[in-house]
Motif scaffolding. Structure first.
Motif, mmCIF file in Angstrom:
data_model
loop_
_atom_site.group_PDB
_atom_site.id
_atom_site.type_symbol
_atom_site.label_atom_id
_atom_site.label_comp_id
_atom_site.label_asym_id
_atom_site.label_seq_id
_atom_site.Cartn_x
_atom_site.Cartn_y
_atom_site.Cartn_z
ATOM 1 N N MET A 21 -33.661 -49.199 -81.102
ATOM 2 C CA MET A 21 -33.258 -48.204 -82.089
ATOM 3 C C MET A 21 -31.753 -47.982 -82.096
ATOM 4 O O MET A 21 -31.126 -47.917 -83.145
ATOM 5 C CB MET A 21 -33.994 -46.879 -81.812
ATOM 6 N N THR A 66 -29.384 -50.040 -81.141
ATOM 7 C CA THR A 66 -28.743 -51.237 -81.705
ATOM 8 C C THR A 66 -28.784 -51.199 -83.226
ATOM 9 O O THR A 66 -27.803 -51.518 -83.895
ATOM 10 C CB THR A 66 -29.508 -52.504 -81.231
ATOM 11 N N GLU A 67 -29.945 -50.774 -83.742
ATOM 12 C CA GLU A 67 -30.131 -50.713 -85.193
ATOM 13 C C GLU A 67 -29.230 -49.632 -85.818
ATOM 14 O O GLU A 67 -28.610 -49.852 -86.868
ATOM 15 C CB GLU A 67 -31.613 -50.382 -85.434
ATOM 16 N N ALA A 80 -25.682 -50.988 -85.745
ATOM 17 C CA ALA A 80 -25.503 -52.052 -86.736
ATOM 18 C C ALA A 80 -25.418 -51.471 -88.149
ATOM 19 O O ALA A 80 -24.589 -51.895 -88.962
ATOM 20 C CB ALA A 80 -26.658 -53.054 -86.635
ATOM 21 N N GLY A 81 -26.247 -50.484 -88.435
ATOM 22 C CA GLY A 81 -26.232 -49.843 -89.755
ATOM 23 C C GLY A 81 -24.914 -49.132 -90.011
ATOM 24 O O GLY A 81 -24.319 -49.262 -91.090
#
Ligand SMILES: O=P(O)(O)OC[C@@H](O)[C@@H](O)c1c[nH]c2ccccc12
Length: 256
Positions: free
Chosen positions: A1, A3-4, A7-8
């Motif tokens: 989560m 990392t996501e 990245a977003g």
């Protein structure tokens, strides 16, 4: 989560960069009035201090509050005795923006923190250009080299980094880069699990001279007292303030 989320946030910054190139944001950052000395504002004192957060939503808790006027909320926080304001600027899951931060900056005279998932120097320049005095850096989201270089940039721009940790190893990494403001987040940003006792188990590893911030899971004055007894100089509070009368809640929390 985590990392996501990072990245977003970095992808969104890339999209903004296509509209407003780095040179422009860097010039705007350097043209700002100097950042407020957040370390002085948050220095250990005979009472606990509060960083009050402007937070509309979160991935773990969903929608919390509309907050049509972030500046008005921030003014209440300042009036209620907060020592600094945190503004979530992440747009996808927390429904915040840099525009929120700019509005808050214009309305209060205490330090303002950009709370986001920062992984690119562009985001640090954006923070300063919007008037931020503090920037969040999440140790778990960054390799040590990136953490160090972002921290150095935050300092070069006259700002202070709140370096967020969630384990003994991360506290060690935060101290290694020379952090002077270290947060322990009770919420694990990968699993969203809460551990209100984590701060107490890590506080001893943070030397005096470094300001200790307990983040998340403060619902009541008893929670503030719990963190204070465990050595917190500062507590960072979001949900409890956006879902109540903030002035009354701050007054209660500051009375512990
Ligand atoms: O709403 P709470 O439980 O009072 O928590 C506030 C703050 O600690 C939390 O929003 C937070 C801590 N670290 C973060 C990193 C990213 C986004 C959000 C956060």
């Amino acid at each position: 989560m985590l990392t996501e989320l990072l990245a977003g946030a970095v992808a969104d910054a890339e999209a903004r960069r296509a509209v407003r190139p780095s040179v422009e944001v860097e010039a705007a950052a350097l043209a700002r009035a100097p950042a407020i000395d957040a370390l002085a504002a948050l220095a250990p004192a005979d009472r606990v201090k509060i960083i009050a957060e402007v937070k509309r939503a979160s991935p773990s808790r969903g929608q919390l509050a509309e907050i049509p006027d972030p500046a008005a909320l921030a003014v209440s926080y300042e009036f209620g005795g907060a020592s600094a304001i945190s503004v979530l600027t992440e747009g996808r899951r927390f429904k915040g923006s840099l525009d929120d931060l700019e509005q808050v900056r214009a309305a209060v005279s205490i330090p303002v923190l950009r709370k986001d998932f920062i992984g690119d120097p562009y985001q640090v320049f954006e923070a300063r250009a919007a008037g931020a005095d503090l920037v969040l850096l999440i140790v778990a989201a960054l390799d040590q080299g990136t953490l160090q270089s972002l921290h150095d940039l935050v300092r070069e721009l006259g700002m202070t980094a709140l370096v967020e940790t969630h384990s003994a190893d991360e506290v060690h990494r935060a101290l290694d880069i020379g952090a002077s403001l270290v947060g322990v987040n009770a919420r694990n940003l990968s699993t969203f699990e809460l551990d209100q006792d984590l701060f107490g188990t890590l506080a001893d590893r943070i030397p005096s001279g470094v300001v200790r911030v307990a983040e998340s899971a403060v619902k009541t004055a008893a929670d503030v007292a719990h963190y204070r007894a465990a050595g917190a100089d500062v507590v960072l509070v979001g949900e409890a303030l956006v879902t109540s009368d903030p002035i009354r809640t701050l007054t209660e929390f500051l009375a512990v």
